[in-house]
Scaffold this motif. Sequence first.
Motif: not given
Length: 632
Positions: A231-250
């Motif tokens: 289901q589409r979730t409005p952007a204001r309601e999204c609760k992102p979760t972060d995880f570690e990535v290599p510097e090359s990814f950023l």
Amino acid sequence: MGLGPRSPHKAGRRFPAGGKRGRGAKVLGRPSGRERQPCPPPDGRSPPALDAHPHLSPEALGYFRRALSALKEAPEAGEERELMVHNVLKEVEAQALALATNRTGSEMLQELLGYSTLKPLCGVLAALRPSLRSVACHRCGVHVLQSALQQLPRLLGSCAEEEAEKEEEVPPLETLEELVLGLASEVCDDFLFYCGETHGSFMVRTLLQVLGGTLLEPERARHRGSRSPAQRTPARECKPTDFEVPESFLNCLQDLSSCFLKDIAVFITDKISSFCFQVALQILHRKVPQLCAHLCNAVIDYLSNRNSSADGSPLLLFLRDQTSSRLLEQVLLVLEPPRLQSLFEDHFQGQLQTMAAHPIANFPLQRLLDAVTTPELLSPVFEELSPALEAVLAQGHPGVVIALVGACRRVGTHQAQVLQLLLEAFHCAEPSSRQVACVPLFATLMAYEVYYGLVEEEGAVPADHQVEMGTARALGEVTVLGSLLLQHLLHFSTPGLILRSLGALTGPQVLTLAQSPAGSHVLDAVLTSPSVTRKQRRRVLKTLKGQYVALACSRHGSRVLDAIWNGAALGARKEIAAELGERNQELIKDPFGHHVARNVALTTFLKRREAWEQQQGAVAKRRRVLNSILED
């Protein structure tokens, strides 16, 4: 407003619950296979035909189906399971393309990837990469690519080292990093095509999230092998979760995001491509805010320099467009407060009522209100919108009003003023006796006359509220937006009027509120709002006495009863348990009631009262200690 002659929109009215925009594809879900046909590549070549993919034999399909079934039945951990996963995915590598582009095979492969360790995942990605364009633009294949990418938070996390030690060869973590970066490089080389292709754009959005080390809520919520789009979730309601990535990814994320600037006109106006830009802004806002601000400025500058609008800034023309308004909504949500203030002053000031009345532009206005965090911005916005509050409700755009009330709650100003305007809009400000009826009106989004079925002549003096009339009428259906409105009001610094209105409801009316999917959250706000005192809370909840069994046997009511129980003192717990104990057998047989009986320890209460009291006393003591620690 309630005493004088009423304009046409002030007559007895049931306010429309708010329209929905038909916006085509969803921002973050998976493609449904029913969207527009893929665009041809920019070089003029047609995308690979779907029937050109290798055929998956019934025997192979049967093998993978049996293997998946065995995996589900195997123990959660152990060498046997790991060996089984390794062997099955080794077979997958040889037929990865055929599996990915077969509807049933794709669903099974998605589930298998959820069990994969590091090395097998690399093998599958390596097998699919030579056919990236073909797989990414296939309605089944793109699901597999998304699932493979969504395993990175798990395999790049803390367990990656442990899994690498179990592999026979050199740790494949670098190989996985190289595979993802290689995939991103191919996407970057043909960025406009992948973003604009119906199915390929979903892979781009997932890739942006993985490179940024952030998964948005719809991606996390989707279980392995899901057959239906999220289901589409409005952007204001999204609760992102972060995880570690290599510097090359950023670094790669920044390179990909810079591609938006090369064809910014396409990403603003094309429906499919625009979704990729919106996801990029959400990720960059968290991980690379400087680049996010640069992209936002580029969007605003581009739109501001288009042909001038007859009634103000050219930006207003794009606020009324279905595609570009969605992108502008996301821009408003990620802008820093000083830039948001200047954007309002340069483009929106003086146009808010027009935006509120427009069937599309009212949505960007809601996002503007969601983004307000300072009194300096809220004051001119409130001054401009407040005279039109009832008209906006009557036009069927209550979301604008809810967003304005939410801004007043968040900033902490104009709260008394907006409450008074709401009372006037719902025709319960005067006579003052009507104010006690405000909760049912707000909850159902109905004006006073409509809710109680009254007929008042134009210009007549409104009649006083009759208590008998209020108690005799069953509570109307609680709307989602009405519930949100009440939740905001209960978090105001002085929610006394709302609490008095709630206290005036009868037991059956409060029970109806608690059993409602939307209304139950109103009682959650009563229990959690820091503005509601313990005494006020007890006054509202006392009307539920005698209704506890009905609450316990309701899907939503049982959740409310659990929340009441968790915050109740020992004396109140005894009363609740005593009432529930009278109908213990009924509770045990009910699918929701038996959970409540277990939480209350009802069997212990009925058979060993002294032990129950000691147990509850210990729980209360632990809660007091925890609360004192949290307060410190």
